[in-house]
Design a protein around this motif. Sequence first.
Motif, PDB file in Angstrom:
ATOM      1  N   CYS A  86      35.992  11.021  42.251  1.00  0.00           N
ATOM      2  CA  CYS A  86      37.230  11.380  41.175  1.00  0.00           C
ATOM      3  C   CYS A  86      37.002  12.636  40.631  1.00  0.00           C
ATOM      4  O   CYS A  86      38.560  13.309  40.061  1.00  0.00           O
ATOM      5  N   HIS A  87      36.280  13.432  40.565  1.00  0.00           N
ATOM      6  CA  HIS A  87      36.047  14.509  40.089  1.00  0.00           C
ATOM      7  C   HIS A  87      36.874  15.905  40.759  1.00  0.00           C
ATOM      8  O   HIS A  87      37.468  16.265  40.205  1.00  0.00           O
ATOM      9  N   LEU A  88      36.115  15.586  41.862  1.00  0.00           N
ATOM     10  CA  LEU A  88      37.696  16.650  42.455  1.00  0.00           C
ATOM     11  C   LEU A  88      38.959  16.369  42.310  1.00  0.00           C
ATOM     12  O   LEU A  88      39.705  16.845  42.789  1.00  0.00           O
ATOM     13  N   PHE A  89      39.188  15.027  43.036  1.00  0.00           N
ATOM     14  CA  PHE A  89      40.606  14.395  42.655  1.00  0.00           C
ATOM     15  C   PHE A  89      41.194  15.571  41.076  1.00  0.00           C
ATOM     16  O   PHE A  89      42.171  15.531  41.722  1.00  0.00           O
ATOM     17  N   LEU A  90      40.646  14.923  40.640  1.00  0.00           N
ATOM     18  CA  LEU A  90      41.023  15.510  38.936  1.00  0.00           C
ATOM     19  C   LEU A  90      41.062  16.816  38.916  1.00  0.00           C
ATOM     20  O   LEU A  90      42.248  18.022  38.492  1.00  0.00           O
ATOM     21  N   LEU A  91      40.428  17.600  39.558  1.00  0.00           N
ATOM     22  CA  LEU A  91      40.268  19.211  39.844  1.00  0.00           C
ATOM     23  C   LEU A  91      41.590  19.647  40.708  1.00  0.00           C
ATOM     24  O   LEU A  91      42.251  20.496  40.722  1.00  0.00           O
ATOM     25  N   GLN A  92      42.007  18.929  41.766  1.00  0.00           N
ATOM     26  CA  GLN A  92      42.791  18.582  42.477  1.00  0.00           C
ATOM     27  C   GLN A  92      44.810  18.676  41.975  1.00  0.00           C
ATOM     28  O   GLN A  92      45.663  19.870  42.378  1.00  0.00           O
ATOM     29  N   ARG A  93      44.445  17.267  41.120  1.00  0.00           N
ATOM     30  CA  ARG A  93      45.599  16.891  40.186  1.00  0.00           C
ATOM     31  C   ARG A  93      45.789  18.584  39.066  1.00  0.00           C
ATOM     32  O   ARG A  93      46.634  19.125  39.104  1.00  0.00           O
ATOM     33  N   ASN A  94      45.049  19.418  39.189  1.00  0.00           N
ATOM     34  CA  ASN A  94      45.612  20.328  38.189  1.00  0.00           C
ATOM     35  C   ASN A  94      46.034  21.898  38.386  1.00  0.00           C
ATOM     36  O   ASN A  94      46.741  22.086  38.387  1.00  0.00           O
ATOM     37  N   TRP A  95      44.605  21.819  39.673  1.00  0.00           N
ATOM     38  CA  TRP A  95      45.595  23.171  40.288  1.00  0.00           C
ATOM     39  C   TRP A  95      46.573  22.650  41.200  1.00  0.00           C
ATOM     40  O   TRP A  95      47.949  24.064  40.820  1.00  0.00           O
TER      41      TRP A  95
END
Length: 632
Positions: A86-95
């Motif tokens: 979940c943490h890395l998915f939110l990171l990719q969404r921000n990018w």
Amino acid sequence: MPDLNSLPPELLLNILQYLPVQCLNGMMKLSREWRTFFTANEAAIYRNAALVHHFVPSIDISLEDAKCLYAGHLLENVGNWRSFCCHLFLLQRNWAGRGTATIKTFNSPTRNVHRLKVDERNGILLTTHSQGGLRVSDLETDNILWGLPETYVRSWAHCEYSNGFLIFDRFGEFKEVWRLKNEYDEVAAEMVSNAPDVIQRQVGDLVTASHPTTDGRGHFKPWALLNTPEWGRAFRFVYPTLLVASMTKSYLYDVVYGRLVQTIEHSPDGNIEDINYVELNDQYVFICTADHLRIYSRKNGQSVLRIPSLDLPSAGCFSLDHSVFDFDGKPYKPTIIPVSLHPATPERSLRRSEFIGVHVCGPHLVGLLSHNSVVFVRDYETAITSGVPLSNLTLEITLRHPNESIGESVYVAYEHGHVGVVTTSGVFVFTVEPEYHGLSKIPSQTLEPDTNTSGPDTKLIKLDQTAFPHLVACRILPFGDDHLLRRVSCLQMSDSKLYFTYDPQAIRKNESAKRRADDEVENTEPQAGPSTSRSPRSIVPVAQQQAQAGPPEDDMIEWNNTEYMTLDEPPVIVPLDDEDIDEEVDSDTIDYEMEMEDDTDEDEDEDDDNAVPWLHVPALRASVVVCVDFSP
């Protein structure tokens, strides 16, 4: 027909292993039974999801080893596979421009930063400077940990850094190699072929004594002194290999052992007089020249591919939706916005274009053309080994501002599946393969063409017909001043952050030049009445101008707890009074606001070092390092 609830757990797990995080989180909310099933099998379900999203290279990896793949404090609070995904998915969404980002500035490296390198694992920032010198500062506290003096590191020195090895150029054919003190291996140092000279060792002892420390963090020790057979025009370090390119040859060094391991002749291409940038990986050497991007094989030293900068074979060319530039000239709050891409035609014929930067990440290649365009090449190696036409693999994106004739490209970086680009039109980020995370392109990318760049006889295609059908882009605000963007001298990327140099002091010079030009016009032309045009950087505090300006306008925003609004007259940047400075602000840091100009030539003759803009920067500093943090 049986429903999913009646299937054996083993079969359900086999089905779920193909689903992304978004779907899994939604299925948990379907019923109490599903939540119970997910809770009992959470580790297996979300470890598979990590593989689906390409967050991990193998299903057999442990959670602790998976966390070690990412630098810094990004995952320090992650304790299970679900939180990891979940943490890395939110990171990719921000990018991808679908979330948020924060902006921080680093001020301690002193003024006029030229090159920067970031080591988030060790928490350090390395910078060289236009007036000379090298600094190592703490990423958390912004304090200087170590440095080399201006009298030792030359002005405008380029530097490279990776895996604890720092490399910068000394005048002539020399490249100095230093290694982190905490990773220094005394046994391996004895095996280095080109050991440091006496001067390098003496300077190392002196600077260590001048920066006392108990743990040696951020300190470096001399490792090697490499002397290339001829003057190098450009160099690049990708651990463990250093590439130094001259006009006739490319020299490859093993930095760990300090020795030359390969020499590549540039013939039959002949001497290369203009080298703009170089890159390398395990198999190839890439050289950007005035007319081509040249690729050489490290296996046999042969030239294997040349990509022309003019008449570039491309499957399609796209431009940015012009609405993304509607924010320019406004004191907009730091943010990221998604950008639509529209079919267009190339503009290289308007001016000579060169490859000024190139980077590879995995199987893909990204090149930056000098005329404000970025080129994506998918699986470039298939053009070398299988003869696939470049036109089937290449996509060009034009980043031109609608008010620019063409514009200029400045810098490019490509790391961890994201491409950062700085041009005179803005700061942009591209996510190359968002389909891994279910972040497909926004629908308008396949709709109307850009009529400003497409002709009546031009054949336009949709993005999903190109080699990068899922490419997404975003723009970072408020960086939109072409005068400032042209001065960016370095751009770096990490798993979660984007760093670049920024010279806010140039605002003063830019505004002064505009005021002088306006004064000349006012003195030579009769006044025809009040002006209705707006200066793109005319910003003053609302509290001081609201009475004269009337009710607040729609574009009013909040910046560092100060409201601003757009007015018609250009501003002068002055510091706040001492009593207006928050007591919590550090003593060497001052908040600045923009006020209307009251004085004339006397203000313009003041030291420009005292004029800084809306960025939170210390007095008497000319440039800073900007960090855009995409962490959730």
